[in-house]
Enzyme design. Sequence first.
Site, PDB file in Angstrom:
ATOM      1  N   HIS A   1       0.598  -1.172  -0.245  1.00 17.07           N
ATOM      2  CA  HIS A   1       0.521  -0.219   0.120  1.00 17.07           C
ATOM      3  C   HIS A   1       0.491   1.641   0.145  1.00 17.07           C
ATOM      4  O   HIS A   1       0.219   2.370   0.189  1.00 17.07           O
ATOM      5  CB  HIS A   1      -0.705   0.092   1.479  1.00 17.07           C
ATOM      6  CG  HIS A   1      -2.002  -0.811   0.910  1.00 17.07           C
ATOM      7  ND1 HIS A   1      -3.136  -1.044   0.573  1.00 17.07           N
ATOM      8  CD2 HIS A   1      -1.926  -2.196   1.140  1.00 17.07           C
ATOM      9  CE1 HIS A   1      -4.133  -1.922   1.055  1.00 17.07           C
ATOM     10  NE2 HIS A   1      -3.685  -2.884   0.746  1.00 17.07           N
TER      11      HIS A   1
ATOM     12  N   ASP B   1       3.539   9.285  -1.777  1.00 16.61           N
ATOM     13  CA  ASP B   1       2.501   8.301  -1.354  1.00 16.61           C
ATOM     14  C   ASP B   1       2.217   7.673  -2.470  1.00 16.61           C
ATOM     15  O   ASP B   1       2.244   7.718  -3.316  1.00 16.61           O
ATOM     16  CB  ASP B   1       1.571  10.243  -0.871  1.00 16.61           C
ATOM     17  CG  ASP B   1       0.586   9.319   0.110  1.00 16.61           C
ATOM     18  OD1 ASP B   1      -0.189   7.913   0.432  1.00 16.61           O
ATOM     19  OD2 ASP B   1      -0.548  10.279   0.685  1.00 16.61           O
TER      20      ASP B   1
HETATM   21  P1  ADP Z   1      -2.677   7.455   4.807  1.00 14.85           P
HETATM   22  O1  ADP Z   1      -3.137   6.289   4.926  1.00 14.85           O
HETATM   23  O2  ADP Z   1      -1.397   6.957   4.720  1.00 14.85           O
HETATM   24  O3  ADP Z   1      -2.961   7.995   5.997  1.00 14.85           O
HETATM   25  P2  ADP Z   1      -4.504   8.307   2.817  1.00 14.85           P
HETATM   26  O4  ADP Z   1      -4.908  10.109   2.451  1.00 14.85           O
HETATM   27  O5  ADP Z   1      -4.702   6.921   1.761  1.00 14.85           O
HETATM   28  O6  ADP Z   1      -3.182   8.095   3.648  1.00 14.85           O
HETATM   29  O7  ADP Z   1      -5.786   7.902   3.525  1.00 14.85           O
HETATM   30  C1  ADP Z   1      -5.735   8.433   5.068  1.00 14.85           C
HETATM   31  C2  ADP Z   1      -7.631   8.299   5.760  1.00 14.85           C
HETATM   32  O8  ADP Z   1      -7.565   8.632   7.079  1.00 14.85           O
HETATM   33  C3  ADP Z   1      -8.935   9.166   4.751  1.00 14.85           C
HETATM   34  O9  ADP Z   1      -9.891   8.009   4.151  1.00 14.85           O
HETATM   35  C4  ADP Z   1      -9.333  10.233   4.975  1.00 14.85           C
HETATM   36  O10 ADP Z   1     -10.094  10.628   5.342  1.00 14.85           O
HETATM   37  C5  ADP Z   1      -9.049   9.296   6.864  1.00 14.85           C
HETATM   38  N1  ADP Z   1      -8.040  10.847   7.164  1.00 14.85           N
HETATM   39  C6  ADP Z   1      -7.156  11.659   7.344  1.00 14.85           C
HETATM   40  N2  ADP Z   1      -7.513  12.698   8.413  1.00 14.85           N
HETATM   41  C7  ADP Z   1      -8.757  12.708   9.573  1.00 14.85           C
HETATM   42  C8  ADP Z   1      -9.222  12.736  10.340  1.00 14.85           C
HETATM   43  N3  ADP Z   1      -8.429  14.055  10.454  1.00 14.85           N
HETATM   44  N4  ADP Z   1     -10.207  12.525  10.569  1.00 14.85           N
HETATM   45  C9  ADP Z   1     -10.714  11.624  10.015  1.00 14.85           C
HETATM   46  N5  ADP Z   1     -10.101  11.113   9.200  1.00 14.85           N
HETATM   47  C10 ADP Z   1      -9.479  10.984   9.105  1.00 14.85           C
END
Ligand code: ADP
Length: 469
Positions: A157, A364
């Site tokens: 991932h 990313d």
């Molecule tokens: P990573 O897996 O590296 O964290 P991604 O962008 O692929 O990055 O996924 C992040 C997920 O976490 C997304 O679904 C996003 O909506 C969720 N997310 C990020 N920040 C928050 C937050 N403050 N509150 C709730 N969900 C969050």
Amino acid sequence: MSRLIVISNRVAAAAGELSAARGGLAVAMSAALRESRGIWFGWSGKQTDSFNGHIDFNRSDGVTTATVELEEQDIDEYYNGYANRTLWPLFHYRVDIAEYERDFADGYQRANDRFARTVFPLIEPDDAVWVQDYHLIPLGNELRQLGVRNRIGFFLHIPWPPRRLLTTLPEAAALVRTMFAYDLVGFHTEEWLQSFCEYASEELGAELIGDRLRLDGAEVRVIAAPIGIDAKEFDVLAGSAAAKETTRWMRESANGREMIIGVDRLDYSKGLEQRFLGYERFLRDNPDERKRVFLLQIAPPSRAAVDSYQRIRASLDEISGRINGAHADLDWVPIRYVNRSYSREVLAGVYRAARIGLVTPLRDGMNLVAKEYVAAQDPEDPGVLILSRFAGAADQLKQALLINPFSAEELADAIRTALAMPLEERIARWRQMKANVDQEDVVWWRKRFVDALMAVEVRSRASRTPVPS
Ligand code: ADP
């Protein structure tokens, strides 16, 4: 239909918890597990005094989860150590902060061995096994050593690093060799896939034949399959009363200004320092426009046990404080910086209220926030996505304003361009991106991988021999 056994580092005990914790992935996996009456195996996130291999089964919403607890040394060396201090930074091109310690490598191997021995009795002859992510790269090979002949797939991932960076990892060759125990290995993009093939062929002497890599009699198929969000679920979230209320309230609190939104786990790979500095550059270079906007950055802390995460947090506190101190006025604060989590409904509402979505990771694997921002927009008045060309999502969301996140000037220019973009252009760009988000969603991704895994010839599986590790 073969039963699916999904193995990942973390599994939440109940399906309700699953969807809250991992969003789309949990939803897509849950559907596949329910249909095939499969099992999701992994760590519960809890600590035990000494590892005992006891499995906790839980059934909720038609999904069976099987979890184990890990002992402190495994959590330190495998999870906080090799996974998050060694592989995560290295695979995100941060060889400068990657920590190479034999104890971490040993702990990683030990934990993978423990996972394999514990899940082994659950695997039946017709099952297909799907291992997830960088925590568990050698797991397939461990299973082969125990005699598992089933189809086993692996999906990464996060990015796969360029060959020259990967050669800095002392265990790189041994680790990549173990991946030949899999029938299928998947990456989000062609770029990560090519880096993997280049390492395997140039450093190990593997032979690339079409989409197959061959090494010492073992053969693995490689595919690129970009993960998506659960687009249908997201449309429902975005249409919920809570989301609408949030959008209304956010607009009110914006007081006529345009909102720029950033939502990221607090991680050095997300380019938050560069984002703040690029935004500051915009404020400095555009004195007439600066009070037209504000940046809302939501960044919940993660992996607080790891030093580099404490450092990035302190640094962001410092930079945001300095920018606000230097530029704020009686009626305006340039950055609202918030370190907490929100429900998915609230996030959907916040995305929709923002004229600009700023998604600028330095590196990313995919970045789902970019897709969520697109999914949440008002079709009649969509916002503009500014996206790093170093996110996996840039391969699919080509109509975003693609930028180099290391350049403060490019970031500042993109903000100005986005603010000036006419409605017709915003709609035209957004429509194409939305079509992609809807079509190549998480269910599409899961099917693509599982179909490819099922298509693996049985003969090649039978000849599979474990690689001594
Ligand atoms: P990573 O897996 O590296 O964290 P991604 O962008 O692929 O990055 O996924 C992040 C997920 O976490 C997304 O679904 C996003 O909506 C969720 N997310 C990020 N920040 C928050 C937050 N403050 N509150 C709730 N969900 C969050």
